[in-house]
Design an enzyme around this catalytic site. Sequence first.
Site, PDB file in Angstrom:
ATOM      1  N   ASP A   1      -6.899  -3.586   8.432  1.00  0.00           N
ATOM      2  CA  ASP A   1      -6.270  -4.657   7.633  1.00  0.00           C
ATOM      3  C   ASP A   1      -5.684  -5.762   8.503  1.00  0.00           C
ATOM      4  O   ASP A   1      -5.208  -6.762   7.982  1.00  0.00           O
ATOM      5  CB  ASP A   1      -5.174  -4.088   6.733  1.00  0.00           C
TER       6      ASP A   1
ATOM      7  N   ASN B   1       0.806  -1.230   0.000  1.00  0.00           N
ATOM      8  CA  ASN B   1       0.000   0.000   0.000  1.00  0.00           C
ATOM      9  C   ASN B   1       0.833   1.272   0.000  1.00  0.00           C
ATOM     10  O   ASN B   1       0.287   2.363  -0.106  1.00  0.00           O
ATOM     11  CB  ASN B   1      -0.986  -0.011   1.172  1.00  0.00           C
TER      12      ASN B   1
ATOM     13  N   CYS C   1     -16.837  -4.103  -3.990  1.00  0.00           N
ATOM     14  CA  CYS C   1     -15.754  -4.714  -3.219  1.00  0.00           C
ATOM     15  C   CYS C   1     -16.388  -5.525  -2.087  1.00  0.00           C
ATOM     16  O   CYS C   1     -17.394  -5.142  -1.515  1.00  0.00           O
ATOM     17  CB  CYS C   1     -14.859  -3.608  -2.660  1.00  0.00           C
TER      18      CYS C   1
ATOM     19  N   ARG D   1     -17.207   1.277  -0.475  1.00  0.00           N
ATOM     20  CA  ARG D   1     -15.946   1.959  -0.810  1.00  0.00           C
ATOM     21  C   ARG D   1     -16.131   2.982  -1.940  1.00  0.00           C
ATOM     22  O   ARG D   1     -15.539   2.882  -3.009  1.00  0.00           O
ATOM     23  CB  ARG D   1     -14.864   0.945  -1.146  1.00  0.00           C
TER      24      ARG D   1
HETATM   25  C1  EPZ Z   1      -6.740   1.907   1.880  1.00  0.00           C
HETATM   26  O1  EPZ Z   1      -7.930   1.725   1.141  1.00  0.00           O
HETATM   27  C2  EPZ Z   1      -5.989   0.588   1.791  1.00  0.00           C
HETATM   28  N1  EPZ Z   1      -5.669   0.294   0.402  1.00  0.00           N
HETATM   29  C3  EPZ Z   1      -6.865  -0.523   2.387  1.00  0.00           C
HETATM   30  O2  EPZ Z   1      -6.127  -1.733   2.334  1.00  0.00           O
HETATM   31  C4  EPZ Z   1      -7.168  -0.177   3.837  1.00  0.00           C
HETATM   32  O3  EPZ Z   1      -8.012  -1.152   4.383  1.00  0.00           O
HETATM   33  C5  EPZ Z   1      -7.848   1.199   3.899  1.00  0.00           C
HETATM   34  O4  EPZ Z   1      -7.030   2.191   3.254  1.00  0.00           O
HETATM   35  C6  EPZ Z   1      -8.097   1.652   5.323  1.00  0.00           C
HETATM   36  O5  EPZ Z   1      -6.907   1.709   6.015  1.00  0.00           O
HETATM   37  C7  EPZ Z   1      -4.629   0.937  -0.176  1.00  0.00           C
HETATM   38  O6  EPZ Z   1      -3.956   1.754   0.423  1.00  0.00           O
HETATM   39  C8  EPZ Z   1      -4.343   0.575  -1.603  1.00  0.00           C
HETATM   40  P1  EPZ Z   1     -10.180   4.535   2.695  1.00  0.00           P
HETATM   41  P2  EPZ Z   1      -8.857   3.003   0.775  1.00  0.00           P
HETATM   42  O7  EPZ Z   1     -10.483   5.452   1.572  1.00  0.00           O
HETATM   43  O8  EPZ Z   1      -8.026   4.207   0.603  1.00  0.00           O
HETATM   44  C9  EPZ Z   1     -14.722   5.645   3.172  1.00  0.00           C
HETATM   45  C10 EPZ Z   1      -5.720  -3.972   1.731  1.00  0.00           C
HETATM   46  O9  EPZ Z   1      -6.183  -5.056   2.127  1.00  0.00           O
HETATM   47  N2  EPZ Z   1     -14.562   6.468   1.969  1.00  0.00           N
HETATM   48  O10 EPZ Z   1      -9.177   4.972   3.710  1.00  0.00           O
HETATM   49  O11 EPZ Z   1      -9.756   2.598  -0.330  1.00  0.00           O
HETATM   50  C11 EPZ Z   1     -14.595   4.153   2.875  1.00  0.00           C
HETATM   51  O12 EPZ Z   1     -15.828   3.621   2.436  1.00  0.00           O
HETATM   52  C12 EPZ Z   1      -6.650  -2.796   1.504  1.00  0.00           C
HETATM   53  O13 EPZ Z   1      -4.527  -3.760   1.498  1.00  0.00           O
HETATM   54  C13 EPZ Z   1     -15.642   7.225   1.529  1.00  0.00           C
HETATM   55  O14 EPZ Z   1     -16.711   7.202   2.115  1.00  0.00           O
HETATM   56  O15 EPZ Z   1      -9.708   3.151   2.099  1.00  0.00           O
HETATM   57  C14 EPZ Z   1     -14.173   3.598   4.215  1.00  0.00           C
HETATM   58  O16 EPZ Z   1     -15.319   3.397   5.023  1.00  0.00           O
HETATM   59  C15 EPZ Z   1      -8.084  -3.148   1.841  1.00  0.00           C
HETATM   60  N3  EPZ Z   1     -15.488   7.997   0.413  1.00  0.00           N
HETATM   61  C16 EPZ Z   1     -13.323   4.721   4.827  1.00  0.00           C
HETATM   62  O17 EPZ Z   1     -13.642   5.902   4.060  1.00  0.00           O
HETATM   63  C17 EPZ Z   1     -14.300   8.058  -0.273  1.00  0.00           C
HETATM   64  O18 EPZ Z   1     -14.218   8.799  -1.268  1.00  0.00           O
HETATM   65  C18 EPZ Z   1     -11.820   4.488   4.739  1.00  0.00           C
HETATM   66  O19 EPZ Z   1     -11.543   4.122   3.389  1.00  0.00           O
HETATM   67  C19 EPZ Z   1     -13.215   7.272   0.197  1.00  0.00           C
HETATM   68  C20 EPZ Z   1     -13.373   6.498   1.321  1.00  0.00           C
END
Ligand code: EPZ
Length: 406
Positions: free
Chosen positions: A304, A23, A116, A121
Amino acid sequence: MDKIVIEGGIKLKGEVEISGSKNSALPVLVSSLLADGKSVVHNVPGLRDIKTIKTLLKHLGIRIEDKGGDVYLDSSHLESFEAPYELVKTMRASVLVLGPLLVRFGRAKVSLPGGCAIGARPINLHLMGLEMLGADICVDHGYVFAEAKKLKGARIYFDTPTVTGTENIMMAAVCAEGRSVLENAACEPEVVELSVALNRMGANINGAGTDTITIDGVKELHPAEHTIIPDRIEAGTYMIAAGITGGDVLIKNFPFNYMDSIVMKLKEAGIFIKREGGLLRVTANGNVAHTNVKTLPYPGFPTDMQAQFMSLVSIAGGTSVIAETVFENRFMHVSELRRMGADISIEGHSAIVRGVPFLSGAQVMATDLRASASLVLAGLAAKGITEISRVYHLDRGCAKVKRIKA
Ligand code: EPZ
């Protein structure tokens, strides 16, 4: 169909070296789009998700040469500003190209990521940030169309901390006119590492690692060289492998700086953790203590690590409560662990895990990357044979799993 077959009940003993962080590598590789010329990224892990992002970058015109974990990228001949569905659907993090393409071309056409397993997401916060920077955004027929002659610095507040949202907007703002301030930004180490890489490329970013990141736009970036940090989730998963089997594992390349919440919770669960110079030794006596955990944005306990931790406490003496606050559907591993004899019930966003004396090997199915890791861990501790199917999920984030083709 690929599957992993595990004969459980063996104490893990030996050494393991932590790979580069998936990541962290993903956004750093994407950031090469921002500068015209040749850049180098070291310690890139050999994973399916990394292969996917390299395929997308090649599609956009980046020439890539791989020498083991050293990736050489040449962005002098970009050809396209479009990230097609067939590539984006296989990995959500592909959406990270949106900001950089907008900077390089003044426009971008990026497929909306598909569904997903772990939650809806959405990417609304990514799009909100780009609009605040002055981009015209339209979503049509499953694609995001973004256009901006010149992005302008802005104050952007994220309703919820988003890791890739923060990274996308950080990359979009580096060459915007004036100052941008990202508030309620994600504090994850991977965000910090991207800011380090971007500053090496000539950006002017301060505050990464806190919830307020300030970016003063510069005229252009130049290529640079960067080394990917160790993967904190891989490190935590190996620690649990030692703990759940009552083993003794020496971990090399351990990311000491980012592991406090994980180390604290594993010590609470009865795992012995000792630093030996630059290495970390993890030992356990087979007695796991029940421990509650709540997943939170960094520096809280990482979502994670939630599935892996559940496997550990499924054999604890007593009941543990695991609250998942980041994603709305990240308990798919529960039904599979139940097949192995775990006693787990779900109440809202919490799993109530009543420890059982032992797990039993069974046929189970992987549903996402971290759930797959939790099933491997459970299989290592279980009595008898565990067969895990759909292990392509595991390939996305684990490079070292030996597999027996069915
Ligand atoms: C990153 O995903 C990681 N992936 C994820 O790892 C990790 O679980 C996640 O961050 C949380 O730590 C990478 O870095 C490639 P978020 P990301 O945006 O950025 C909401 C793995 O297994 N949200 O921080 O997609 C979302 O629904 C993966 O390696 C919105 O509502 O996660 C969630 O509830 C899985 N609107 C929360 O924010 C948006 O526009 C956190 O999601 C964006 C996110």
